[in-house]
Design a protein around this motif. Structure first.
Motif, PDB file in Angstrom:
ATOM      1  N   PHE A   4       0.844  -1.195   0.000  1.00  0.00           N
ATOM      2  CA  PHE A   4       0.000   0.000   0.000  1.00  0.00           C
ATOM      3  C   PHE A   4       0.874   1.239   0.000  1.00  0.00           C
ATOM      4  O   PHE A   4       2.048   1.177   0.358  1.00  0.00           O
ATOM      5  CB  PHE A   4      -0.955   0.003   1.209  1.00  0.00           C
ATOM      6  CG  PHE A   4      -0.287  -0.179   2.552  1.00  0.00           C
ATOM      7  CD1 PHE A   4       0.424   0.849   3.155  1.00  0.00           C
ATOM      8  CD2 PHE A   4      -0.389  -1.409   3.224  1.00  0.00           C
ATOM      9  CE1 PHE A   4       1.023   0.674   4.400  1.00  0.00           C
ATOM     10  CE2 PHE A   4       0.227  -1.588   4.472  1.00  0.00           C
ATOM     11  CZ  PHE A   4       0.929  -0.549   5.050  1.00  0.00           C
ATOM     12  N   TYR A   6       1.497   5.122   1.415  1.00  0.00           N
ATOM     13  CA  TYR A   6       1.319   5.725   2.742  1.00  0.00           C
ATOM     14  C   TYR A   6       1.452   7.231   2.594  1.00  0.00           C
ATOM     15  O   TYR A   6       2.528   7.741   2.303  1.00  0.00           O
ATOM     16  CB  TYR A   6       2.393   5.187   3.692  1.00  0.00           C
ATOM     17  CG  TYR A   6       2.057   5.336   5.150  1.00  0.00           C
ATOM     18  CD1 TYR A   6       1.414   4.315   5.834  1.00  0.00           C
ATOM     19  CD2 TYR A   6       2.397   6.495   5.851  1.00  0.00           C
ATOM     20  CE1 TYR A   6       1.091   4.441   7.188  1.00  0.00           C
ATOM     21  CE2 TYR A   6       2.087   6.624   7.196  1.00  0.00           C
ATOM     22  CZ  TYR A   6       1.441   5.594   7.868  1.00  0.00           C
ATOM     23  OH  TYR A   6       1.134   5.707   9.204  1.00  0.00           O
ATOM     24  N   LYS A   8       0.973  11.117   4.118  1.00  0.00           N
ATOM     25  CA  LYS A   8       0.959  11.778   5.424  1.00  0.00           C
ATOM     26  C   LYS A   8       0.721  13.275   5.250  1.00  0.00           C
ATOM     27  O   LYS A   8       1.657  14.067   5.211  1.00  0.00           O
ATOM     28  CB  LYS A   8       2.287  11.502   6.130  1.00  0.00           C
ATOM     29  CG  LYS A   8       2.175  11.616   7.629  1.00  0.00           C
ATOM     30  CD  LYS A   8       3.412  11.135   8.326  1.00  0.00           C
ATOM     31  CE  LYS A   8       3.372  11.564   9.776  1.00  0.00           C
ATOM     32  NZ  LYS A   8       4.608  11.305  10.475  1.00  0.00           N
ATOM     33  N   ILE A  36      -3.223  -1.706  11.411  1.00  0.00           N
ATOM     34  CA  ILE A  36      -2.160  -2.575  10.885  1.00  0.00           C
ATOM     35  C   ILE A  36      -2.497  -4.042  11.165  1.00  0.00           C
ATOM     36  O   ILE A  36      -2.284  -4.913  10.310  1.00  0.00           O
ATOM     37  CB  ILE A  36      -0.775  -2.197  11.492  1.00  0.00           C
ATOM     38  CG1 ILE A  36      -0.379  -0.768  11.080  1.00  0.00           C
ATOM     39  CG2 ILE A  36       0.303  -3.197  11.108  1.00  0.00           C
ATOM     40  CD1 ILE A  36       0.005  -0.600   9.626  1.00  0.00           C
TER      41      ILE A  36
ATOM     42  N   GLU B  19      10.053   0.653   0.807  1.00  0.00           N
ATOM     43  CA  GLU B  19       8.681   0.431   0.340  1.00  0.00           C
ATOM     44  C   GLU B  19       7.770   0.916   1.456  1.00  0.00           C
ATOM     45  O   GLU B  19       7.917   0.496   2.607  1.00  0.00           O
ATOM     46  CB  GLU B  19       8.437  -1.078   0.133  1.00  0.00           C
ATOM     47  CG  GLU B  19       9.282  -1.710  -0.951  1.00  0.00           C
ATOM     48  CD  GLU B  19       8.628  -1.603  -2.315  1.00  0.00           C
ATOM     49  OE1 GLU B  19       7.552  -0.981  -2.435  1.00  0.00           O
ATOM     50  OE2 GLU B  19       9.215  -2.150  -3.268  1.00  0.00           O
ATOM     51  N   PRO B  20       6.789   1.755   1.135  1.00  0.00           N
ATOM     52  CA  PRO B  20       5.989   2.382   2.202  1.00  0.00           C
ATOM     53  C   PRO B  20       5.085   1.441   2.988  1.00  0.00           C
ATOM     54  O   PRO B  20       4.606   1.812   4.059  1.00  0.00           O
ATOM     55  CB  PRO B  20       5.149   3.431   1.458  1.00  0.00           C
ATOM     56  CG  PRO B  20       5.237   3.092   0.031  1.00  0.00           C
ATOM     57  CD  PRO B  20       6.484   2.306  -0.188  1.00  0.00           C
ATOM     58  N   HIS B  21       4.873   0.208   2.508  1.00  0.00           N
ATOM     59  CA  HIS B  21       3.965  -0.683   3.241  1.00  0.00           C
ATOM     60  C   HIS B  21       4.691  -1.492   4.316  1.00  0.00           C
ATOM     61  O   HIS B  21       4.064  -2.260   5.048  1.00  0.00           O
ATOM     62  CB  HIS B  21       3.266  -1.650   2.285  1.00  0.00           C
ATOM     63  CG  HIS B  21       4.190  -2.652   1.675  1.00  0.00           C
ATOM     64  ND1 HIS B  21       5.016  -2.348   0.632  1.00  0.00           N
ATOM     65  CD2 HIS B  21       4.440  -3.939   1.983  1.00  0.00           C
ATOM     66  CE1 HIS B  21       5.730  -3.411   0.320  1.00  0.00           C
ATOM     67  NE2 HIS B  21       5.408  -4.392   1.126  1.00  0.00           N
ATOM     68  N   THR B  23       6.871  -2.432   7.774  1.00  0.00           N
ATOM     69  CA  THR B  23       6.907  -1.962   9.164  1.00  0.00           C
ATOM     70  C   THR B  23       8.362  -1.651   9.525  1.00  0.00           C
ATOM     71  O   THR B  23       9.299  -2.104   8.846  1.00  0.00           O
ATOM     72  CB  THR B  23       6.402  -3.037  10.136  1.00  0.00           C
ATOM     73  OG1 THR B  23       7.255  -4.180  10.026  1.00  0.00           O
ATOM     74  CG2 THR B  23       4.967  -3.440   9.829  1.00  0.00           C
ATOM     75  N   LEU B  62       4.177  -3.152  14.538  1.00  0.00           N
ATOM     76  CA  LEU B  62       2.954  -2.435  14.146  1.00  0.00           C
ATOM     77  C   LEU B  62       3.282  -1.017  13.691  1.00  0.00           C
ATOM     78  O   LEU B  62       2.386  -0.240  13.404  1.00  0.00           O
ATOM     79  CB  LEU B  62       1.970  -2.348  15.330  1.00  0.00           C
ATOM     80  CG  LEU B  62       1.404  -3.641  15.888  1.00  0.00           C
ATOM     81  CD1 LEU B  62       0.404  -3.335  17.005  1.00  0.00           C
ATOM     82  CD2 LEU B  62       0.736  -4.449  14.795  1.00  0.00           C
ATOM     83  N   PHE B  63       4.563  -0.681  13.645  1.00  0.00           N
ATOM     84  CA  PHE B  63       4.934   0.711  13.384  1.00  0.00           C
ATOM     85  C   PHE B  63       5.260   0.924  11.905  1.00  0.00           C
ATOM     86  O   PHE B  63       6.256   0.397  11.407  1.00  0.00           O
ATOM     87  CB  PHE B  63       6.134   1.104  14.258  1.00  0.00           C
ATOM     88  CG  PHE B  63       6.246   2.586  14.471  1.00  0.00           C
ATOM     89  CD1 PHE B  63       5.491   3.219  15.444  1.00  0.00           C
ATOM     90  CD2 PHE B  63       7.083   3.352  13.686  1.00  0.00           C
ATOM     91  CE1 PHE B  63       5.573   4.590  15.634  1.00  0.00           C
ATOM     92  CE2 PHE B  63       7.183   4.723  13.866  1.00  0.00           C
ATOM     93  CZ  PHE B  63       6.424   5.347  14.842  1.00  0.00           C
ATOM     94  N   PRO B  64       4.408   1.668  11.195  1.00  0.00           N
ATOM     95  CA  PRO B  64       4.657   1.877   9.765  1.00  0.00           C
ATOM     96  C   PRO B  64       5.998   2.575   9.559  1.00  0.00           C
ATOM     97  O   PRO B  64       6.279   3.571  10.233  1.00  0.00           O
ATOM     98  CB  PRO B  64       3.512   2.787   9.323  1.00  0.00           C
ATOM     99  CG  PRO B  64       2.459   2.667  10.390  1.00  0.00           C
ATOM    100  CD  PRO B  64       3.198   2.372  11.657  1.00  0.00           C
ATOM    101  N   MET B  66       7.027   4.520   7.398  1.00  0.00           N
ATOM    102  CA  MET B  66       6.958   5.924   6.990  1.00  0.00           C
ATOM    103  C   MET B  66       6.825   6.868   8.193  1.00  0.00           C
ATOM    104  O   MET B  66       7.150   8.049   8.093  1.00  0.00           O
ATOM    105  CB  MET B  66       5.797   6.154   6.010  1.00  0.00           C
ATOM    106  CG  MET B  66       5.932   5.408   4.700  1.00  0.00           C
ATOM    107  SD  MET B  66       7.492   5.739   3.872  1.00  0.00           S
ATOM    108  CE  MET B  66       7.248   7.441   3.419  1.00  0.00           C
ATOM    109  N   GLU B  67       6.325   6.335   9.323  1.00  0.00           N
ATOM    110  CA  GLU B  67       6.190   7.175  10.518  1.00  0.00           C
ATOM    111  C   GLU B  67       7.531   7.360  11.232  1.00  0.00           C
ATOM    112  O   GLU B  67       7.631   8.114  12.191  1.00  0.00           O
ATOM    113  CB  GLU B  67       5.160   6.583  11.498  1.00  0.00           C
ATOM    114  CG  GLU B  67       3.747   6.495  10.957  1.00  0.00           C
ATOM    115  CD  GLU B  67       3.049   7.849  10.814  1.00  0.00           C
ATOM    116  OE1 GLU B  67       3.598   8.865  11.298  1.00  0.00           O
ATOM    117  OE2 GLU B  67       1.963   7.870  10.194  1.00  0.00           O
TER     118      GLU B  67
END
Ligand code: FAD
Ligand code: FES
Ligand code: FES
Lengths: 290, 155
Positions: A4, A6, A8, A36, B19-21, B23, B62-64, B66-67
């Motif tokens: 997917f 993402y 922001k 998630i 890749e943004p998906h 973790t 659980l931490f994306p 991108m964050e």
């Protein structure tokens, strides 16, 4: 796992416009502790996640005549906030037993409500405080009582292109006391089998209950206010007889299901037990103004 | 499409294409080859994947990724000093027999670090709460609690 994108956004306007643009292909994400997991379990599979974590202001607790908790405020912040602990201790108590420290550090109050699980930790406490949901879309803003925000298991009243901006909390009347009780299968990091919030306003001279707010979680398709039970308490001195009557009434107000966490019969019974215990605990806390 | 992110990893600023998906856990283990962070459940339940983000314990599974942009990330590899001397919490775990198979240990130590950085002399109850999101299947929790208690005992 399916790939997917993402995104922001840095402003609410940008987030709303992305939501419009991507429609059903997008899913919002806050702390991600539900999103998630659901994505991994293939319960959702968006092409795009729109993160709300970059939007300034949504993670603030404000007081402007009315308390406002931004949707992106984490349970850890609520648990540790002096202001919330003092003014809304039932909510602080609920947030402090949600998941683990790691979960509370990222999981948000908005996410907890939007997932709309019947057992959501913060719902009963927000129901007894008569909170409102503050919603925003490109068409403007609206406020909705939390009671009408929960529609069914996993279903909330948000329009597809709406974002939950925050929760509005009126201060409870003076001389209020309360409690939050969670029954899980283990002491920590477990979802509730039953959860109960109690908020009582007592006449300081006579001890008579002037106003009662009782909310139950995990015993019906949505978290609910036990209004018949409240009526039994209001106008009465809370002696053993009345408390037992309230517990019996609460059992009748639920419509629980059987699942891996407990049978319907057990849930119903425990809802009564927890209501009684919550009332008794609130009375012990009598000196504490909520 | 890959995206560029920048963050601080164990004190060093890094820039990577991801890749943004993914973790944070997947990127740490598979792309940055920092395999000290473990994957147990992958669902936020066990705490084996615990890392610190801006000083707070978080489940990296659980931490994306991108964050992570702009954040300060500490993994177990960042605890020993430049000369390879173990961190006091690591030493205390060894001295108190708080490590058996070691699968939970990285996460336990980082949860302990988050706690002790905020509250150097926690009560037993506070220690129990801090590690309630970290499951251990072999050592038993008593030695782990003891190890955390001992870290700042003489300071
Ligand atoms: C190990 C573990 C233990 C847990 N324990 C508990 C527990 O004890 N009690 C409990 O109640 N829950 C528990 N949870 C569930 C979860 O942590 C909470 O429901 C949490 O508050 C969700 O918040 P979030 O920010 O992570 O939401 P997210 O996962 O980011 O979002 C959840 C849903 O809400 C939507 N959403 C989020 N924010 C908004 C917004 N502002 N506007 C519109 N839609 C939005 C998302 O699209 C998504 O559908 C647990 C989860 C894990 C992984
Ligand atoms: S692997 Fe992340 S909590 Fe278990
Ligand atoms: S040491 Fe083996 S799981 Fe904890």
């Amino acid at each position: 796992m399916k790939k997917f994108d993402y995104l922001k956004p840095n402003t609410l306007e940008e987030a709303l416009s992305l939501l419009n643009q991507y429609g059903d292909r997008a899913k919002m994400i806050a702390g991600g502790t539900d999103a998630i997991v659901m994505n991994r379990q293939k319960k959702i599979s968006p092409d795009v996640f729109i993160s709300l974590r970059g939007i300034p202001g949504l993670d603030q607790i404000e007081f402007n005549g009315i308390f406002k908790i931004g949707a992106l405020v984490t349970h850890r912040t609520i648990e540790q906030s002096e202001l919330i602990r003092k003014r809304f201790p039932i909510l602080a108590g609920a947030s402090s037993v949600l998941g683990s420290v790691q979960v509370r550090n990222v999981a948000t109050i908005g996410g907890n409500l939007c997932t709309a699980s019947p057992s959501a930790e913060t719902s009963p406490s927000l129901l007894v405080y008569e909170a409102e949901a503050h919603l925003v879309s490109q068409n403007g803003e609206r406020r909705l009582s939390l009671e009408s925000f929960f529609v069914g298991p996993g279903e909330n009243a948000l329009d597809k292109k709406e974002i939950l901006k925050g929760i509005l909390l009126p201060s409870p009347p003076p001389n209020s006391v309360g409690a939050y009780l969670k029954l899980g299968r283990r002491k920590s990091v477990d979802l509730s089998v039953v959860n109960v919030a109690v908020l009582l306003t007592l006449d300081p001279k006579t001890g008579i209950c002037e106003r009662a707010r009782i909310a139950l979680g995990a015993v019906a398709p949505t978290p609910l206010r036990a209004k018949e039970t409240e009526k039994i308490l209001e106008g009465n001195l809370l002696d053993d007889g009345i408390i037992r009557k309230a517990g019996d009434c609460a059992k009748q107000e639920c419509s629980p299901i059987t699942d891996i966490r407990g049978s319907a019969e057990y849930r119903r019974e425990m809802a009564g037990v927890l209501v009684e215990k919550g009332i008794r605990q609130s009375l012990v806390n009598h000196s504490r103004i909520v | 499409m890959k995206q560029t992110i920048r963050f601080k990893l164990n004190g060093d600023p890094i820039q990577i294409e991801v890749e943004p998906h993914l973790t944070l856990l997947e990127v740490l283990r598979n792309e940055l080859e920092l395999t000290g962070t473990k994957e147990g459940c992958g669902m936020g339940e066990c705490g084996a994947c615990t890392v610190l983000i801006n000083g707070r314990a978080v489940n990296s599974c659980l931490f994306p990724i991108m964050e992570t942009d702009g954040k300060n990330v500490i993994t177990i590899e960042g605890l020993a000093d430049v000369d390879g001397n173990l961190h006091p919490i690591q030493r205390s775990f060894i001295e108190n027999g708080a490590v058996q198979c070691g699968f939970c240990t990285s996460g336990m130590i980082l949860s302990a670090k988050a706690l002790l950085d905020e509250n150097p002399k926690p009560t037993e109850e506070e220690i129990r709460t801090a590690i309630s999101g970290n499951l251990c299947r072999c050592t038993g929790y008593l030695q782990i609690i003891e190890a955390i208690k001992e870290v700042n005992k003489n300071s």
